[in-house]
Design a protein around this motif. Structure first.
Motif, PDB file in Angstrom:
ATOM      1  N   THR B  27       0.919  -1.125   0.253  1.00 22.90           N
ATOM      2  CA  THR B  27       0.109   0.073   0.013  1.00 22.90           C
ATOM      3  C   THR B  27       0.842   1.337  -0.027  1.00 22.90           C
ATOM      4  O   THR B  27       0.397   2.223  -0.624  1.00 22.90           O
ATOM      5  CB  THR B  27      -0.833  -0.130   1.050  1.00 22.90           C
ATOM      6  N   ALA B  28       2.017   1.163   0.764  1.00 24.65           N
ATOM      7  CA  ALA B  28       2.819   2.351   0.890  1.00 24.65           C
ATOM      8  C   ALA B  28       3.921   2.408  -0.199  1.00 24.65           C
ATOM      9  O   ALA B  28       5.132   2.969   0.136  1.00 24.65           O
ATOM     10  CB  ALA B  28       3.292   2.404   2.313  1.00 24.65           C
ATOM     11  N   LYS B  29       3.644   1.910  -1.372  1.00 22.06           N
ATOM     12  CA  LYS B  29       4.870   1.712  -2.323  1.00 22.06           C
ATOM     13  C   LYS B  29       5.261   3.240  -2.624  1.00 22.06           C
ATOM     14  O   LYS B  29       6.518   3.330  -2.858  1.00 22.06           O
ATOM     15  CB  LYS B  29       3.870   1.275  -3.636  1.00 22.06           C
ATOM     16  N   THR B  30       4.425   4.093  -2.680  1.00 16.18           N
ATOM     17  CA  THR B  30       5.054   5.564  -3.037  1.00 16.18           C
ATOM     18  C   THR B  30       6.070   5.863  -1.995  1.00 16.18           C
ATOM     19  O   THR B  30       7.003   6.408  -2.227  1.00 16.18           O
ATOM     20  CB  THR B  30       3.741   6.571  -3.125  1.00 16.18           C
ATOM     21  N   ALA B  31       5.636   5.661  -0.734  1.00 13.45           N
ATOM     22  CA  ALA B  31       6.631   6.080   0.687  1.00 13.45           C
ATOM     23  C   ALA B  31       7.889   5.328   0.191  1.00 13.45           C
ATOM     24  O   ALA B  31       9.082   5.908   0.405  1.00 13.45           O
ATOM     25  CB  ALA B  31       6.017   5.694   1.771  1.00 13.45           C
ATOM     26  N   CYS B  32       7.979   4.017  -0.076  1.00 13.16           N
ATOM     27  CA  CYS B  32       9.129   3.096  -0.019  1.00 13.16           C
ATOM     28  C   CYS B  32      10.043   3.856  -1.216  1.00 13.16           C
ATOM     29  O   CYS B  32      11.217   3.898  -0.995  1.00 13.16           O
ATOM     30  CB  CYS B  32       8.636   1.670  -0.465  1.00 13.16           C
ATOM     31  N   SER B  33       9.350   4.111  -2.463  1.00 12.09           N
ATOM     32  CA  SER B  33      10.134   4.528  -3.523  1.00 12.09           C
ATOM     33  C   SER B  33      10.942   5.908  -3.300  1.00 12.09           C
ATOM     34  O   SER B  33      12.058   6.074  -3.637  1.00 12.09           O
ATOM     35  CB  SER B  33       9.153   4.695  -4.839  1.00 12.09           C
ATOM     36  N   VAL B  34      10.073   6.844  -2.569  1.00  5.04           N
ATOM     37  CA  VAL B  34      10.628   8.224  -2.254  1.00  5.04           C
ATOM     38  C   VAL B  34      11.894   7.995  -1.073  1.00  5.04           C
ATOM     39  O   VAL B  34      12.779   8.476  -1.207  1.00  5.04           O
ATOM     40  CB  VAL B  34       9.647   9.220  -1.796  1.00  5.04           C
ATOM     41  N   LEU B  35      11.488   6.901  -0.038  1.00  4.30           N
ATOM     42  CA  LEU B  35      12.463   6.636   0.823  1.00  4.30           C
ATOM     43  C   LEU B  35      13.767   6.134   0.109  1.00  4.30           C
ATOM     44  O   LEU B  35      14.898   6.527   0.561  1.00  4.30           O
ATOM     45  CB  LEU B  35      11.966   5.737   1.859  1.00  4.30           C
ATOM     46  N   ARG B  36      13.681   5.285  -0.815  1.00  6.28           N
ATOM     47  CA  ARG B  36      14.732   4.688  -1.426  1.00  6.28           C
ATOM     48  C   ARG B  36      15.597   5.942  -2.402  1.00  6.28           C
ATOM     49  O   ARG B  36      16.802   5.702  -2.127  1.00  6.28           O
ATOM     50  CB  ARG B  36      14.372   3.603  -2.674  1.00  6.28           C
ATOM     51  N   TYR B  37      14.990   6.785  -3.018  1.00  4.52           N
ATOM     52  CA  TYR B  37      15.445   7.537  -4.003  1.00  4.52           C
ATOM     53  C   TYR B  37      15.865   8.911  -3.331  1.00  4.52           C
ATOM     54  O   TYR B  37      16.612   9.639  -4.127  1.00  4.52           O
ATOM     55  CB  TYR B  37      14.898   7.416  -5.244  1.00  4.52           C
ATOM     56  N   CYS B  38      14.990   9.413  -2.460  1.00  2.00           N
ATOM     57  CA  CYS B  38      15.154  10.728  -1.923  1.00  2.00           C
ATOM     58  C   CYS B  38      15.529  10.849  -0.486  1.00  2.00           C
ATOM     59  O   CYS B  38      14.908  11.676   0.113  1.00  2.00           O
ATOM     60  CB  CYS B  38      13.894  11.742  -2.264  1.00  2.00           C
ATOM     61  N   GLN B  39      16.125   9.732   0.120  1.00  2.29           N
ATOM     62  CA  GLN B  39      16.056   9.710   1.352  1.00  2.29           C
ATOM     63  C   GLN B  39      16.768  11.114   2.210  1.00  2.29           C
ATOM     64  O   GLN B  39      16.321  11.649   3.188  1.00  2.29           O
ATOM     65  CB  GLN B  39      17.401   8.664   1.750  1.00  2.29           C
ATOM     66  N   SER B  40      17.667  11.585   1.528  1.00  2.00           N
ATOM     67  CA  SER B  40      18.197  12.773   2.219  1.00  2.00           C
ATOM     68  C   SER B  40      17.092  14.019   2.440  1.00  2.00           C
ATOM     69  O   SER B  40      17.170  15.049   3.023  1.00  2.00           O
ATOM     70  CB  SER B  40      19.320  13.615   1.272  1.00  2.00           C
ATOM     71  N   GLU B  41      16.128  13.847   1.521  1.00  2.00           N
ATOM     72  CA  GLU B  41      15.046  14.978   1.650  1.00  2.00           C
ATOM     73  C   GLU B  41      13.901  14.583   2.719  1.00  2.00           C
ATOM     74  O   GLU B  41      12.944  15.318   2.712  1.00  2.00           O
ATOM     75  CB  GLU B  41      14.386  14.911   0.170  1.00  2.00           C
ATOM     76  N   VAL B  42      14.030  13.381   3.122  1.00  2.00           N
ATOM     77  CA  VAL B  42      12.766  12.866   4.043  1.00  2.00           C
ATOM     78  C   VAL B  42      13.327  13.013   5.610  1.00  2.00           C
ATOM     79  O   VAL B  42      14.238  12.791   5.925  1.00  2.00           O
ATOM     80  CB  VAL B  42      12.295  11.449   4.050  1.00  2.00           C
TER      81      VAL B  42
END
Lengths: 356, 356
Positions: B27-42
């Motif tokens: 369900t949280a696919k979007t969250a996972c992809s953003v965590l993977r590729y934009c970690q420094s922005e989170v």
């Protein structure tokens, strides 16, 4: 179906076609096509600058249908059709009072313009008051994907496809449908563009659908019309058009045709609207369409419709023979030669499929 | 470009990712992809049911980024990202007060949902009052056709294409971009879907564009990014997908790639979402993509990206060798093997084109 050769779903529209001040065949293309194919539904053409003429005199088509100056001259009219497709898609300012008076009389207003009547607050308010309909055929809210279920194998699907835009796919689909109906087959023209929809009275404006839902929107048209034996589906664009190939493939994969009729204009060298880009050859396009169609199910091109309006009779004959020799397929210009060869190819395909 | 390996256009978004009560990787696919590729922005993940955990513990990705219970715990946050893609695209009711409180704090809210935040009158009114932005990345008003002018020959265009939907085209495009940037090339990931856009901070949600304008919308993305040497364009759908092939062809003809990377999932037999329909083989699809691309300009598949998540290491190796043998092309799983073979194929193509 209201009469033996009708391609329209509703023949009781009793239309007045509005072309006021814009009655030349290029701008008034919509009017001309509706006059050609829905003549019995048209009461009059409204153009204050040409009163007293016939539609035929004014627009080259429409026989003795009168050109009138106001709606008082057509008291039985039920529908006002916006008869032009101007660049930009806007309604000429001096047409507003004519449209308002049609609404006040209780007439429906039918339009294929990009600018929607129903989003014009003055028109919308007046229509609510009068209890009439504003019908924008380009408007759609398609939002369902294709499901590939419920398709009947005894309903033959024939799609017109093109070397380019604006080569006559709509006309070929309509002429083929009329010829098949005249041969006593239950054929139906499935409209996919605004002029086709104005003529047929139903259909889907496929190029205005959100891209995820094109195939779904086409499939819905097929499912809604399977009581017919043969569907002649209006093609759009070209697989090789840099702008519109997505629309073309969505239509091809949504309609998964049993057979295709390849349409082209003899003498055209470059892509419509993009004069710097050469057209791909008919042979390249034949291969491209057949391989794209066969990603979904077995399908083939069964004939070629040549638009030979730029050629003399002799040159058209030469071209026809050349293309017949190259592809070993029926070739005709549906206006110059009639669509008989294409109808026969459709019926042969139908027999072949029934025998399977 | 903010750092050597950044694929994001704007690295100052300072995001809190909202997954409250929905923190499973599907369900949280979007969250996972953003965590993977934009970690420094989170800055944090917000889930009241998992406070005290790390993102890595909760979602399997994101390292030590904390999971928090409310926005007070992230006073420097600038953006609230809706981190889920629920069926139907609706915001869970109990999230509304969290979103309202983010707006009241002056945070922007970023969403890839079908249901637009900006069309919710409560959110819209609050955002105006607070002077913040509601960013619905799926919203677009694309209405221009492709013109095929202004494309630079020194900017290499690489498109990921697929045997099917959901095989990892976005991930392959991103991994390839990062690897090329690490090799000191000016590469850019061009996003064409909502998750890609959330990651990149720009792009176009191509499957939501009206079908006449797909190619035009893609061309606009290309023209906007030609200061880079290499564009890795995120593919969508598949030429053989009964639902989405139009999107795929629009993207192919709008981006007219010099080279393509064919993506597939090893072991998948039927079309995603349509279990009754067999997938076309890689060989059939390779031919279909190359002939469709070549209707526009010379283009070829330069490598194959295998998604081998269902296979053991040994089975993945066997599959890799089998596909290498069949196609005589570089083959890799970008996670299991890294994208090096694909990067090298891209750079070889670049040299070949420069030499022309």
């Amino acid at each position: 179906m209201n009469s033996a050769d009708s391609i329209s779903a509703d023949s009781d529209r009793r239309m007045v076609i509005l072309t006021d001040g814009h009655s030349n065949p290029l701008t008034a293309k919509t009017a001309c096509s509706v006059l050609r194919y829905c003549q019995s539904e048209v009461i009059a053409v409204l153009d204050t600058t040409a009163t007293g003429q016939t539609a035929e005199q004014l627009l080259g088509v429409g026989g003795t249908i009168p050109v009138i100056a106001d709606l008082d001259s057509a008291p039985n009219a039920k529908t006002l059709l916006i008869g032009i497709a101007p660049p930009g898609g806007k309604i000429p300012e001096h047409w507003r009072p004519i449209i308002m008076s049609a609404i006040a009389r209780g007439m429906n207003v039918l339009s294929g313009l990009h600018e929607f009547l129903a989003q014009d607050s003055e028109f919308a308010t007046a229509a609510v008051t009068a209890g009439t309909e504003l019908i924008d055929v380009r408007h759609n809210d398609e939002h369902e994907v294709a499901n590939r279920s419920g398709l009947r194998s005894d309903c033959l699907r024939i799609l017109t496809i093109g070397q380019d835009c604006c080569v006559g796919k709509m006309v070929v689909s309509i002429e083929l449908t009329r010829d098949l109906i005249a041969r006593r087959h239950r054929a139906k023209f499935v409209a996919t563009g605004q002029t086709g929809i104005l003529i047929a009275g139903d259909g889907c404006p496929i190029d205005c659908v959100v891209s995820d839902f094109i195939s779904g929107a086409v499939e819905k048209q097929i499912l809604a019309n399977q009581e017919h034996d043969i569907l002649c589906i209006e093609g759009q664009g070209s697989l090789a058009h840099p702008r519109y190939s997505a629309v073309t493939l969505g239509l091809l994969h949504g309609s998964i045709p049993h057979g295709m009729v390849l349409c082209y204009e003899a003498g055209r060298k470059t892509v419509h609207g993009m004069p710097d880009i050469d057209l791909a050859s008919l042979a390249v396009l034949k291969a491209a369409y057949e391989s794209a169609a066969n990603l979904m199910m077995p399908s083939q091109i069964i004939g070629i419709a040549m638009n030979s309006r730029l050629l003399s009779a002799a040159a058209a004959e030469e071209e026809r023979n050349r293309v017949r020799d190259e592809f070993q397929l029926p070739v005709c210009d549906v206006f110059r030669h009639g669509p008989a060869e294409l109808s026969e190819a459709v019926l042969k395909l139908k027999q072949r499929i029934q025998r399977r």
